[in-house]
Design an enzyme around this catalytic site. Structure first.
Site, PDB file in Angstrom:
ATOM      1  N   TYR A  50       0.834  -1.211   0.000  1.00 44.26           N
ATOM      2  CA  TYR A  50       0.000   0.000   0.000  1.00 44.26           C
ATOM      3  C   TYR A  50       0.868   1.260   0.000  1.00 44.26           C
ATOM      4  O   TYR A  50       0.363   2.357  -0.203  1.00 44.26           O
ATOM      5  CB  TYR A  50      -0.936   0.048   1.216  1.00 44.26           C
ATOM      6  CG  TYR A  50      -1.882  -1.119   1.357  1.00 44.26           C
ATOM      7  CD1 TYR A  50      -1.990  -2.090   0.364  1.00 44.26           C
ATOM      8  CD2 TYR A  50      -2.671  -1.268   2.481  1.00 44.26           C
ATOM      9  CE1 TYR A  50      -2.846  -3.162   0.498  1.00 44.26           C
ATOM     10  CE2 TYR A  50      -3.540  -2.334   2.627  1.00 44.26           C
ATOM     11  CZ  TYR A  50      -3.611  -3.287   1.628  1.00 44.26           C
ATOM     12  OH  TYR A  50      -4.463  -4.351   1.779  1.00 44.26           O
ATOM     13  N   HIS A 108       0.622 -11.739   2.285  1.00 44.75           N
ATOM     14  CA  HIS A 108      -0.422 -11.007   1.544  1.00 44.75           C
ATOM     15  C   HIS A 108      -1.217 -11.895   0.584  1.00 44.75           C
ATOM     16  O   HIS A 108      -2.415 -11.762   0.437  1.00 44.75           O
ATOM     17  CB  HIS A 108       0.213  -9.844   0.779  1.00 44.75           C
ATOM     18  CG  HIS A 108      -0.739  -8.732   0.450  1.00 44.75           C
ATOM     19  ND1 HIS A 108      -0.376  -7.416   0.468  1.00 44.75           N
ATOM     20  CD2 HIS A 108      -2.040  -8.743   0.100  1.00 44.75           C
ATOM     21  CE1 HIS A 108      -1.418  -6.665   0.133  1.00 44.75           C
ATOM     22  NE2 HIS A 108      -2.437  -7.451  -0.100  1.00 44.75           N
TER      23      HIS A 108
HETATM   24  N1  LIG Z   1      -5.651  -8.597   1.465  1.00 46.41           N
HETATM   25  C1  LIG Z   1      -5.984  -8.140   0.280  1.00 46.41           C
HETATM   26  O1  LIG Z   1      -5.637  -8.716  -0.755  1.00 46.41           O
HETATM   27  C2  LIG Z   1      -6.824  -6.900   0.178  1.00 46.41           C
HETATM   28  C3  LIG Z   1      -7.430  -6.558  -1.047  1.00 46.41           C
HETATM   29  C4  LIG Z   1      -8.218  -5.395  -1.088  1.00 46.41           C
HETATM   30  C5  LIG Z   1      -8.398  -4.630   0.071  1.00 46.41           C
HETATM   31  N2  LIG Z   1      -7.766  -4.974   1.233  1.00 46.41           N
HETATM   32  C6  LIG Z   1      -7.955  -4.184   2.476  1.00 46.41           C
HETATM   33  O2  LIG Z   1      -9.342  -4.030   2.706  1.00 46.41           O
HETATM   34  C7  LIG Z   1      -9.641  -2.643   2.893  1.00 46.41           C
HETATM   35  C8  LIG Z   1     -11.050  -2.334   2.468  1.00 46.41           C
HETATM   36  O3  LIG Z   1     -11.312  -2.758   1.147  1.00 46.41           O
HETATM   37  P1  LIG Z   1     -11.644  -1.742  -0.053  1.00 46.41           P
HETATM   38  O4  LIG Z   1     -11.100  -0.411   0.265  1.00 46.41           O
HETATM   39  O5  LIG Z   1     -11.228  -2.440  -1.293  1.00 46.41           O
HETATM   40  O6  LIG Z   1     -13.224  -1.735  -0.101  1.00 46.41           O
HETATM   41  P2  LIG Z   1     -14.412  -1.244   0.860  1.00 46.41           P
HETATM   42  O7  LIG Z   1     -13.914  -0.898   2.210  1.00 46.41           O
HETATM   43  O8  LIG Z   1     -15.476  -2.275   0.723  1.00 46.41           O
HETATM   44  O9  LIG Z   1     -14.933   0.036   0.097  1.00 46.41           O
HETATM   45  C9  LIG Z   1     -14.233   1.254   0.093  1.00 46.41           C
HETATM   46  C10 LIG Z   1     -15.004   2.230  -0.804  1.00 46.41           C
HETATM   47  O10 LIG Z   1     -16.324   2.450  -0.296  1.00 46.41           O
HETATM   48  C11 LIG Z   1     -16.506   3.818  -0.001  1.00 46.41           C
HETATM   49  N3  LIG Z   1     -17.249   3.877   1.273  1.00 46.41           N
HETATM   50  C12 LIG Z   1     -16.763   3.611   2.513  1.00 46.41           C
HETATM   51  N4  LIG Z   1     -17.734   3.727   3.434  1.00 46.41           N
HETATM   52  C13 LIG Z   1     -18.869   4.063   2.774  1.00 46.41           C
HETATM   53  C14 LIG Z   1     -20.191   4.319   3.191  1.00 46.41           C
HETATM   54  N5  LIG Z   1     -20.541   4.235   4.473  1.00 46.41           N
HETATM   55  N6  LIG Z   1     -21.112   4.655   2.232  1.00 46.41           N
HETATM   56  C15 LIG Z   1     -20.754   4.724   0.945  1.00 46.41           C
HETATM   57  N7  LIG Z   1     -19.510   4.484   0.482  1.00 46.41           N
HETATM   58  C16 LIG Z   1     -18.570   4.156   1.390  1.00 46.41           C
HETATM   59  C17 LIG Z   1     -15.133   4.440   0.091  1.00 46.41           C
HETATM   60  O11 LIG Z   1     -15.145   5.766  -0.371  1.00 46.41           O
HETATM   61  P3  LIG Z   1     -14.658   7.019   0.563  1.00 46.41           P
HETATM   62  O12 LIG Z   1     -13.251   6.763   0.952  1.00 46.41           O
HETATM   63  O13 LIG Z   1     -14.816   8.180  -0.364  1.00 46.41           O
HETATM   64  O14 LIG Z   1     -15.606   7.058   1.736  1.00 46.41           O
HETATM   65  C18 LIG Z   1     -14.335   3.574  -0.877  1.00 46.41           C
HETATM   66  O15 LIG Z   1     -14.490   4.027  -2.196  1.00 46.41           O
HETATM   67  C19 LIG Z   1      -8.543  -1.949   2.057  1.00 46.41           C
HETATM   68  O16 LIG Z   1      -8.430  -0.594   2.408  1.00 46.41           O
HETATM   69  C20 LIG Z   1      -7.355  -2.776   2.424  1.00 46.41           C
HETATM   70  O17 LIG Z   1      -6.876  -2.395   3.708  1.00 46.41           O
HETATM   71  C21 LIG Z   1      -7.009  -6.111   1.307  1.00 46.41           C
END
Ligand SMILES: NC(=O)c1ccc[n+]([C@@H]2O[C@H](COP(=O)([O-])OP(=O)(O)OC[C@H]3O[C@@H](n4cnc5c(N)ncnc54)[C@H](OP(=O)(O)O)[C@@H]3O)[C@@H](O)[C@H]2O)c1
Length: 278
Positions: A50, A108
């Protein structure tokens, strides 16, 4: 409201919800992560890939919350799986974070074409023994990958962080985790850009409980027993996403949301290789 915790197989605990930090970087990233700590998140999910471990460390220091009250997680990337590389990678993570230990450190993804994830796992086992990492786990591992590292080391990962949201509810993997004593963590817990906010089971439950669709989805995660790590750069949404412990979905609501799962529900076409993070 205090965040409930889960006891892991290794005896430590993790909060029932955490904060995702991808792709928060730079000054805005520090501000967003600091805000998340200030609104109450106590589990912060980062990774070498990240490019924001410095930002996470800085946000913790700026927040004024004592380090030991925050659980910091990072991940060893697929290119650092050789034993010595995995050890070095972890020391470098700690240096960037400006911390003496990680609370949780994950492999990861298995990077199966290189096939050295067992070495990375052995490195994590040793790092835990040395006290540099409190809990160790994996991410994006299948049942086969899990069995292989457990057989090779005799040590079961405390956590497997997998893609999990209403369109991809991971029913089988959750059963595997349950059987092995592994806690599930959910990445993209809201479904990221395909969040099913307007799907009837989600929208109806939101209306019924007087909450937002995002809160319904995160509450569903909590009731599945998986630890969601939603990312938001917005303090208001960060607060909202954390506020999911004052209502409860009934069994039918949980089942209806789980039933949104579909064969093509994966965000990245099923191949973690194609994921922008890795
Ligand atoms: N291990 C892995 O391979 C892997 C892969 C992907 C992700 N991850 C981890 O998982 C975390 C979360 O996953 P993600 O960021 O892909 O997806 P997520 O948390 O499901 O979705 C994030 C998106 O949703 C929006 N959002 C957040 N809260 C909201 C709400 N209450 N209402 C409407 N929209 C909302 C955010 O926009 P705003 O920021 O504008 O609010 C952002 O665009 C990542 O940050 C990372 O730490 C790990």
């Amino acid at each position: 409201m205090a965040i409930p915790t889960h006891r892991l197989g290794d005896g430590t605990t993790l909060p029932a919800i955490g904060f995702g930090t991808y792709p928060l970087t730079g000054e805005d990233g520090v501000a967003a992560i600091r805000s998340a700590i200030e609104v109450g998140y106590r589990l912060i999910d980062s990774a070498v890939n990240y490019g924001n471990e410095r930002e996470v460390g800085e946000a913790i220091r700026q927040s004024g919350v004592p380090r030991q009250e925050i659980q910091v997680a990072s991940k060893i990337p697929g290119r650092h799986h050789a034993y010595d590389e995995a050890i070095r990678s972890t020391h470098e993570s700690l240096e960037r974070l400006g911390l003496e230990y990680l609370d949780l450190h994950l492999v990861h993804w298995p990077n199966p074409s290189v096939d050295r994830y067992t070495e990375a796992w052995r490195a994590l086992v040793d790092l835990r023994e040395q006290g540099l990492v409190r809990s160790i786990g994996v991410s994006n591992f299948t049942a086969q990958h899990l069995h292989r590292i457990i057989d090779a080391s005799g040590v079961t990962p405390s956590v497997n962080q997998v893609e999990l949201h209403p369109y991809f509810p991971q029913t089988q993997m959750r059963a595997v985790h349950e059987e092995l004593g592994i806690r599930t963590e959910s990445w993209s817990p809201l479904g990221k850009r395909q969040a099913p906010f307007t799907e009837p089971p989600v929208a109806t439950a939101a209306e019924r409980h007087g909450v937002t669709p995002g809160q319904v989805i995160l509450r569903w995660q909590v009731q599945l027993g998986s630890i969601p790590i939603p990312k938001s750069a917005t303090p208001e949404r960060q607060r909202q996403n954390l506020d999911v412990f004052g209502f409860e979905l009934d069994d039918d609501e949980v089942a209806a949301i789980t039933a949104l799962g579909r064969a093509d529900g994966r965000l990245f076409g099923g191949d973690p290789d194609t994921h922008e993070e890795m």
